[in-house]
Design a protein around this motif. Structure first.
Motif, PDB file in Angstrom:
ATOM      1  N   TYR A 144       0.852  -1.199   0.000  1.00 20.47           N
ATOM      2  CA  TYR A 144       0.000   0.000   0.000  1.00 20.47           C
ATOM      3  C   TYR A 144       0.886   1.246   0.000  1.00 20.47           C
ATOM      4  CZ  TYR A 144      -3.045  -3.614   1.928  1.00 20.47           C
ATOM      5  OH  TYR A 144      -3.723  -4.769   2.143  1.00 20.47           O
ATOM      6  N   ASN A 145       0.453   2.256  -0.756  1.00 24.08           N
ATOM      7  CA  ASN A 145       1.128   3.557  -0.678  1.00 24.08           C
ATOM      8  C   ASN A 145       0.145   4.691  -0.433  1.00 24.08           C
ATOM      9  OD1 ASN A 145      -0.087   3.702  -3.163  1.00 24.08           O
ATOM     10  ND2 ASN A 145       1.703   4.508  -4.246  1.00 24.08           N
ATOM     11  N   MET A 146      -1.129   4.357  -0.165  1.00 26.16           N
ATOM     12  CA  MET A 146      -2.128   5.358   0.197  1.00 26.16           C
ATOM     13  C   MET A 146      -2.985   4.792   1.333  1.00 26.16           C
ATOM     14  SD  MET A 146      -3.406   6.784  -3.544  1.00 26.16           S
ATOM     15  CE  MET A 146      -3.985   8.374  -2.965  1.00 26.16           C
ATOM     16  N   LEU A 147      -3.007   5.511   2.448  1.00 22.17           N
ATOM     17  CA  LEU A 147      -3.884   5.197   3.575  1.00 22.17           C
ATOM     18  C   LEU A 147      -4.828   6.378   3.729  1.00 22.17           C
ATOM     19  CD1 LEU A 147      -1.153   3.873   6.063  1.00 22.17           C
ATOM     20  CD2 LEU A 147      -2.598   2.529   4.527  1.00 22.17           C
ATOM     21  N   TYR A 148      -6.120   6.118   3.710  1.00 19.28           N
ATOM     22  CA  TYR A 148      -7.048   7.238   3.553  1.00 19.28           C
ATOM     23  C   TYR A 148      -8.305   7.067   4.387  1.00 19.28           C
ATOM     24  CZ  TYR A 148      -9.528   3.978   0.472  1.00 19.28           C
ATOM     25  OH  TYR A 148     -10.187   2.899  -0.022  1.00 19.28           O
ATOM     26  N   ARG A 149      -9.091   8.164   4.338  1.00 20.77           N
ATOM     27  CA  ARG A 149     -10.435   8.167   4.901  1.00 20.77           C
ATOM     28  C   ARG A 149     -11.322   8.930   3.908  1.00 20.77           C
ATOM     29  NH1 ARG A 149     -15.253   8.427   6.808  1.00 20.77           N
ATOM     30  NH2 ARG A 149     -15.653   9.028   8.968  1.00 20.77           N
ATOM     31  N   ASP A 150     -12.299   8.237   3.349  1.00 20.87           N
ATOM     32  CA  ASP A 150     -13.205   8.920   2.417  1.00 20.87           C
ATOM     33  C   ASP A 150     -14.564   9.124   3.081  1.00 20.87           C
ATOM     34  OD1 ASP A 150     -13.878   6.158   2.335  1.00 20.87           O
ATOM     35  OD2 ASP A 150     -14.902   6.464   0.433  1.00 20.87           O
ATOM     36  N   TRP A 151     -15.322  10.071   2.546  1.00 17.41           N
ATOM     37  CA  TRP A 151     -16.657  10.371   3.051  1.00 17.41           C
ATOM     38  C   TRP A 151     -17.692  10.098   1.959  1.00 17.41           C
ATOM     39  CZ3 TRP A 151     -18.034  11.729   7.964  1.00 17.41           C
ATOM     40  CH2 TRP A 151     -17.020  12.092   8.843  1.00 17.41           C
ATOM     41  N   GLY A 184     -22.880  11.431   6.593  1.00 14.37           N
ATOM     42  CA  GLY A 184     -21.481  11.042   6.547  1.00 14.37           C
ATOM     43  C   GLY A 184     -21.299   9.810   5.692  1.00 14.37           C
ATOM     44  N   GLY A 185     -20.543   8.856   6.195  1.00 15.57           N
ATOM     45  CA  GLY A 185     -20.335   7.604   5.475  1.00 15.57           C
ATOM     46  C   GLY A 185     -18.890   7.368   5.131  1.00 15.57           C
ATOM     47  N   GLY A 186     -18.687   6.467   4.184  1.00  9.05           N
ATOM     48  CA  GLY A 186     -17.334   6.106   3.796  1.00  9.05           C
ATOM     49  C   GLY A 186     -16.626   5.373   4.911  1.00  9.05           C
ATOM     50  N   GLY A 187     -15.330   5.699   5.119  1.00  9.35           N
ATOM     51  CA  GLY A 187     -14.562   5.069   6.182  1.00  9.35           C
ATOM     52  C   GLY A 187     -13.108   4.926   5.799  1.00  9.35           C
ATOM     53  N   GLY A 188     -12.338   4.291   6.704  1.00  7.16           N
ATOM     54  CA  GLY A 188     -10.915   4.126   6.483  1.00  7.16           C
ATOM     55  C   GLY A 188     -10.624   3.059   5.447  1.00  7.16           C
ATOM     56  N   GLY A 189      -9.613   3.330   4.609  1.00  7.10           N
ATOM     57  CA  GLY A 189      -9.252   2.382   3.567  1.00  7.10           C
ATOM     58  C   GLY A 189      -7.774   2.424   3.254  1.00  7.10           C
ATOM     59  N   ALA A 190      -7.339   1.532   2.364  1.00 10.93           N
ATOM     60  CA  ALA A 190      -5.935   1.467   1.947  1.00 10.93           C
ATOM     61  C   ALA A 190      -5.877   0.989   0.508  1.00 10.93           C
ATOM     62  CB  ALA A 190      -5.154   0.523   2.855  1.00 10.93           C
ATOM     63  N   ARG A 191      -4.909   1.514  -0.228  1.00 15.48           N
ATOM     64  CA  ARG A 191      -4.683   1.037  -1.605  1.00 15.48           C
ATOM     65  C   ARG A 191      -3.197   1.132  -1.941  1.00 15.48           C
ATOM     66  NH1 ARG A 191      -6.893   6.141  -2.637  1.00 15.48           N
ATOM     67  NH2 ARG A 191      -8.986   5.328  -2.831  1.00 15.48           N
TER      68      ARG A 191
END
Length: 612
Positions: free
Chosen positions: A64-71, A605-612
């Motif tokens: 992984y090179n992206m750790l994120y939180r989307d809404w 709200g919504g989404g959540g923590g993710g990784a790619r």
């Protein structure tokens, strides 16, 4: 196998299945958790400020090179005039990485400023809209923990009446986030909070002087939400988009009661299914004890004399060898041997050039005094004969031609139906004379398993916000069905009853079979009367141990006509059994919730923590 051993075997097998199922339900979800696993903390102030701390625990290096939180709602650096998340900052992130935002219009912001243009291009191309996170521009993240802190100003829909304000904040949507191993949600300014409704409702809620702390966990892709009922004075500090309702308290209570009922319906249904799964083995034993247990009989472990010479070999095979439901091939083979022993047919070896493929002729000498099954065997031999003689080599050639379609497939289909009857035919009227079936007593378990599975699947697919609570019920019900079908696969007599003294005879045949399987015992009790050897060979074949008898006879140099062809009797019918028609078969047989609302899953709200 004596029935006591059968029921204990069934109980052991079904209990082992239950244990495996419970382990799958309880352990496997934890083993299948996402990578990374997240430790998550959200701190909400009643002026709309939300601080989120994500600790991404990366377990696999260089992936992984992206750790994120989307809404699931618009996110921007400015006020858009609609319900939104205003991005304030990323106040903490690991050294050597870039913090980024991709807003609702796909505009990219990166910190620290002055990053290479390729980083902007990469984020723009790979990130979702309404996403913030960290990016490793030079390499993938090695295994380890990465702490990122996001700060937002929420501008959500708010529902209010004369006394109260309602907020439903969706922190992670079902189906859209990593495993949140540890979750802590802190509500500041607790003196203005009247009631808290966590989703799921299993979260622990601690009320402290100035804050309310909710703790729990959120498995991968499950709903994470908190619903608040607050004093109306909060409207002066919480900037949002308020809508007036007549009775916010009633609406909030009703919606959450409905959500909790759905949630605990899944939990309770799953618990019921798991308990039933574990109890079923004991229920099988109880049913057997009340309805299937036979009167005890004392029978020697080994019996060297034929228990009942009046029984036809096919009947012994049908009733006393295995589950008294169907014949098997040994019924046909034993009947052919017995017809030869009675002088009804004459089997003569042919001279062949290849000893590996012996040939025989079968001539029908008499049809008098035969029973129904024996008559069918003789009629079948007639159909295979030419001028009253069955030549096994000619039968083989004939089946080869029929399989190729020479002369049509009708005759082949008819022959296959006949052999199916002779080697597998159910004979319910004959069986009912000896034993009553108990399989219907297992049917309620099959019905219960299918009904539980059907209901659980329907509820899982319709009650989306609590769907995961029904998964254990689905898994457990599938294993209940497996348990039930295993019980059905056991002999029909297990939960039924043998009539008269037939159970005693069943035990005697089992002891006789045990004797014929023991080469040393056969040699010890070897009879001088050749007719007894003929009986042993015929009934041994019917009981599936004919080869052991053949071996003993050869070792002891016992000579009877049937021994010359008994090892090859299966070859008489193999061409018909194995024939197939080449022209056809022969024989029988990204989302989230953008708006506010009441109840689980209806939050802002919504989404959540993710990784790619």
């Amino acid at each position: 196998m004596p029935e006591t051993r059968e029921i204990l075997t069934l109980a052991a097998i079904t209990f082992a299945i239950a244990v495996v199922a419970v382990l799958l339900i309880t352990i496997v979800p934890g083993m299948l958790q996402s990578d990374p696993v997240v430790d998550y903390q959200a701190t909400l102030y009643l002026n709309g400020t939300l601080v989120e701390d994500f600790v991404y625990n990366v377990q696999t290096s260089d992936q992984y090179n992206m750790l994120y939180r989307d809404w699931g709602v618009p996110m921007s650096l400015q006020d858009l005039g609609v319900p939104q998340v205003v991005f304030v900052n990323i106040t903490s992130w690991p050294p050597g990485t870039l913090a980024y935002l991709k807003d609702h219009n796909s505009n990219v912001w990166i910190e620290p400023a002055g990053a290479d243009s390729s980083a902007y291009t990469y984020v723009e191309y790979n990130a979702y809209t309404d996403e913030a996170g960290i990016y490793g521009p030079s390499s993938f993240f090695p295994a380890g923990s990465y702490h990122v802190q996001f700060v937002y100003q929420l501008k959500p829909p708010l529902e209010y009446d004369a006394n109260y304000v309602h907020l439903n904040l969706l922190l992670a949507s079902a189906g859209e986030h990593l495993t949140y191993r540890n979750v802590t949600i802190i509500i500041m300014d607790a003196q203005d909070v009247v009631a808290v409704y966590p989703h799921p409702p299993s979260f622990k809620v601690d009320n402290e002087s100035q804050q309310i702390v909710l703790t729990g966990s959120s498995p991968q892709n499950e709903l994470l939400e908190v619903e608040l009922l607050m004093n109306r004075t909060v409207l002066t500090s919480f900037q949002g988009y308020p809508t007036q309702y007549a009775d916010v308290v009633s609406l909030t209570t009703q919606a959450n009661n409905a959500y909790s009922e759905q949630y605990y319906a899944g939990v309770d249904l799953s618990a019921l299914a798991e308990v039933l799964l574990l109890v079923i083995p004991a229920l099988f034993v109880l049913i057997w004890a009340f309805y299937g247990r036979e009167s005890p009989y004392t029978v020697p472990h080994y019996v060297s004399t034929t228990p009942n010479k009046d029984r036809k070999p096919w009947l012994v095979n049908l009733v006393f060898d295995h589950d008294p439901t169907h014949l098997n091939k040994n019924a046909l083979y034993a009947t052919v041997l017995d017809l030869s022993r009675q002088g009804k047919i004459k089997i003569t070896p042919k001279h062949v050039t290849d000893p590996k493929e012996p040939g025989f002729t079968i001539e029908i000498l008499s049809e008098s005094g035969v029973d129904g099954y024996e008559g069918h065997v003789l009629e079948f031999l007639k159909r295979l004969s030419v001028n009253g003689v069955v030549d096994t080599e000619m039968v083989k050639n004939r089946m080869h031609e029929l399989s190729r379609g020479v002369g049509g497939y009708g005759e082949l289909v008819s022959l296959k139906e006949d052999i199916q009857y002779l080697t597998y035919g159910p004979m319910p009227s004959t069986i009912s004379e000896f034993v009553t079936s108990g399989r219907r007593k297992v049917v309620p378990f099959v019905v219960a398993g299918f009904l539980l599975c059907f209901v659980s699947i329907i509820l899982e697919s319709t009650l989306v916000t609590v769907s995961s609570t029904f998964i254990p019920a689905i898994v457990a019900s599938i294993f209940i069905i497996i348990q039930s079908f295993i019980a059905i696969s056991f002999p029909m007599s297990l939960f039924g009853r043998w009539k008269g003294t037939n159970y005693q005879e069943r035990l005697e045949w089992e002891s006789f079979k045990r004797f014929l399987s023991d080469h040393a015992l056969i040699e010890k009790y070897a009879p001088q009367d050749l007719s007894v050897w003929g009986e042993w060979l015929v009934y041994g074949t019917a009981l599936g141990v004919g080869h052991e008898v053949e071996k003993a006879m050869k070792d002891l140099n016992v000579k009877i006509p049937e021994l010359g062809f008994s090892p090859y009797v299966f070859l008489f019918f193999h061409p018909v059994i194995s024939a197939t028609a080449r022209g056809g078969a022969a024989g029988g047989g990204h989302g989230g919730f953008g708006g506010g609302g009441f109840g689980g899953g209806g939050g802002f709200g919504g989404g959540g923590g993710g990784a790619r």
